[in-house]
Design an enzyme around this catalytic site. Structure first.
Site, mmCIF file in Angstrom:
data_model
loop_
_atom_site.group_PDB
_atom_site.id
_atom_site.type_symbol
_atom_site.label_atom_id
_atom_site.label_comp_id
_atom_site.label_asym_id
_atom_site.label_seq_id
_atom_site.Cartn_x
_atom_site.Cartn_y
_atom_site.Cartn_z
ATOM 1 N N HIS A 67 -7.276 0.672 -6.637
ATOM 2 C CA HIS A 67 -7.515 -0.159 -5.454
ATOM 3 C C HIS A 67 -8.194 -1.450 -5.942
ATOM 4 O O HIS A 67 -9.371 -1.701 -5.664
ATOM 5 C CB HIS A 67 -8.400 0.591 -4.462
ATOM 6 C CG HIS A 67 -8.349 0.059 -3.062
ATOM 7 N ND1 HIS A 67 -7.626 -1.080 -2.717
ATOM 8 C CD2 HIS A 67 -8.946 0.497 -1.906
ATOM 9 C CE1 HIS A 67 -7.785 -1.303 -1.418
ATOM 10 N NE2 HIS A 67 -8.572 -0.372 -0.906
ATOM 11 N N ARG B 59 0.879 -1.178 0.000
ATOM 12 C CA ARG B 59 0.000 0.000 0.000
ATOM 13 C C ARG B 59 0.907 1.216 0.000
ATOM 14 O O ARG B 59 1.659 1.459 0.957
ATOM 15 C CB ARG B 59 -0.915 0.001 1.226
ATOM 16 C CG ARG B 59 -1.671 1.301 1.430
ATOM 17 C CD ARG B 59 -2.725 1.196 2.513
ATOM 18 N NE ARG B 59 -3.888 0.479 2.035
ATOM 19 C CZ ARG B 59 -5.151 0.797 2.358
ATOM 20 N NH1 ARG B 59 -5.398 1.811 3.171
ATOM 21 N NH2 ARG B 59 -6.159 0.093 1.887
ATOM 22 N N CYS C 104 -16.688 1.891 0.719
ATOM 23 C CA CYS C 104 -15.480 1.123 1.046
ATOM 24 C C CYS C 104 -14.933 1.433 2.442
ATOM 25 O O CYS C 104 -14.004 0.753 2.889
ATOM 26 C CB CYS C 104 -14.409 1.335 -0.017
ATOM 27 S SG CYS C 104 -14.009 3.060 -0.337
ATOM 28 N N ARG D 282 -13.875 -8.340 1.628
ATOM 29 C CA ARG D 282 -12.446 -8.128 1.392
ATOM 30 C C ARG D 282 -11.671 -9.388 1.775
ATOM 31 O O ARG D 282 -10.731 -9.808 1.083
ATOM 32 C CB ARG D 282 -11.932 -6.924 2.207
ATOM 33 C CG ARG D 282 -12.446 -5.561 1.786
ATOM 34 C CD ARG D 282 -11.971 -5.175 0.398
ATOM 35 N NE ARG D 282 -10.537 -5.243 0.275
ATOM 36 C CZ ARG D 282 -9.685 -4.274 0.674
ATOM 37 N NH1 ARG D 282 -10.147 -3.163 1.223
ATOM 38 N NH2 ARG D 282 -8.390 -4.418 0.498
ATOM 39 N N ASP E 261 -17.625 7.047 -1.564
ATOM 40 C CA ASP E 261 -16.376 7.025 -0.801
ATOM 41 C C ASP E 261 -16.175 8.427 -0.241
ATOM 42 O O ASP E 261 -16.854 9.383 -0.649
ATOM 43 C CB ASP E 261 -15.218 6.616 -1.729
ATOM 44 C CG ASP E 261 -13.906 6.360 -1.002
ATOM 45 O OD1 ASP E 261 -13.900 6.315 0.246
ATOM 46 O OD2 ASP E 261 -12.866 6.214 -1.675
ATOM 47 N N GLN F 121 -10.113 -3.953 -3.564
ATOM 48 C CA GLN F 121 -11.408 -3.429 -3.139
ATOM 49 C C GLN F 121 -12.469 -3.725 -4.195
ATOM 50 O O GLN F 121 -13.590 -4.127 -3.866
ATOM 51 C CB GLN F 121 -11.307 -1.915 -2.909
ATOM 52 C CG GLN F 121 -12.606 -1.259 -2.483
ATOM 53 C CD GLN F 121 -13.063 -1.699 -1.106
ATOM 54 O OE1 GLN F 121 -12.330 -1.582 -0.140
ATOM 55 N NE2 GLN F 121 -14.279 -2.233 -1.013
#
Length: 312
Positions: A134, A107, A268, A296, A228, A137
């Site tokens: 991402h 990340r 998310c 996830r 988001d 996700q």
């Protein structure tokens, strides 16, 4: 399904575009099978490294638990307490870690740094979030949508908010899966033009890719409405100006009236109730937000099992 997934053994997952449509669907099927207990792949003795230069809750925990459930283990290579954060060249770190580990989830900020790890490493490198994408996700997002409707065929996913890394991966993965993807965002906050063009090329007329500055029109008839935070990590100083720019883009009861009657709501997380989503919508019967967070774990079990060639 086995052929689609076996072709991914040993490869990197840096972008949703690293998969084709059949592989993406096969991963969702495997994730659903793992979640339901129909499949039990094993990675006994395998070790996953985590290099996270940005804060994380769901990604860090879900990768750690996913690896444990597969029989493997995880090492957290926190940049603040390792040479990773003291200027060692990425290519040197990647080559050394390839001698110790079986895969690394990273990340970080720049996609180019992730690519540098992949170029130097001889083990799979996984995008656990960059400023560009991402992709892990997006796998969980479409798994959640598939659970809700049984199939993704003919469905529409609408994302309302900043055209950020999550929006980019939703565009690409949705195009691969044949889902219509709409992005509702104010002018100046569009997804990157190159990503929109990439998604349109992948969709190739099988599904629609639409960018709109009208949130109601973007949501009209949608089967999933997704949002988001308006200011992503590293953009905190822009919070107040973004609140003004995104006025009218809150996923609230009024906006949801334009969606399909059976539409689900996704986020998310973490969420700012009262900004990008109302508390009432987040806690409504349409919300699948916490199912999405759980997924996830299952999507990443499927991904790790596939990249590392698990049996079972």
């Amino acid at each position: 399904m086995a052929a689609e997934l076996s072709a991914l053994n040993g490869l990197d997952f840096l972008s949703s575009a690293d998969l084709n449509g059949a592989q993406t669907q096969a991963l969702l099927t495997l994730a659903a099978d793992i979640k339901a207990g129909r499949r039990n792949p094993r990675l006994d003795g395998k070790v996953l490294g985590l290099i996270f230069s940005k804060a994380s809750t769901r990604t860090r925990v879900s990768f750690t638990v996913a690896m444990a459930r597969l029989g493997g283990q995880t090492i957290d290579l926190n940049p603040s307490v390792s040479q990773v954060g003291r200027g060692e060249p990425i290519k040197d770190t990647a080559r050394v870690l390839s001698r110790y580990l079986n895969a690394v989830a990273i990340r970080t900020f720049a996609q180019s740094d992730l690519q540098a790890y992949a170029d130097a490493a001889s083990i799979p490198i996984i995008n656990a979030l960059t400023d560009l994408e991402h992709p892990c996700q997006a796998l969980a997002d479409y798994l959640t949508m598939q659970e809700a409707f049984g199939s993704l065929e003919g469905l529409t996913m609408t994302y309302v908010g900043d055209g950020n890394n999550v929006a980019h991966s939703l565009l690409i993965a949705g195009a691969l899966l044949g889902v219509n993807v709409r992005i509702g965002c104010p002018a100046g906050f569009y997804p990157l033009e190159k990503v929109v063009a990439q998604a349109k090329a992948i969709a190739a007329g099988r599904s629609e890719i639409v960018i709109s500055e009208d949130p109601a029109e973007a949501v009209r008839g949608a089967h999933a409405v997704y949002t988001d935070v308006w200011a992503s990590m590293g953009q905190e100083e822009e919070q107040s100006t973004r609140v003004q720019a995104f006025r009218g883009f809150c996923v609230d009861e009024s906006l949801m009236r334009h969606a399909d009657a059976k539409a689900i709501v996704l986020h998310c997380l973490p969420a700012h109730r009262g900004e990008e989503i109302s508390a009432a919508v987040m806690e409504s019967s349409a919300s699948r937000i916490f199912d999405q967070a759980e997924n996830r774990l299952h999507a990443q079990q499927a991904l790790l099992a596939t990249l590392l060639g698990a049996e079972g």
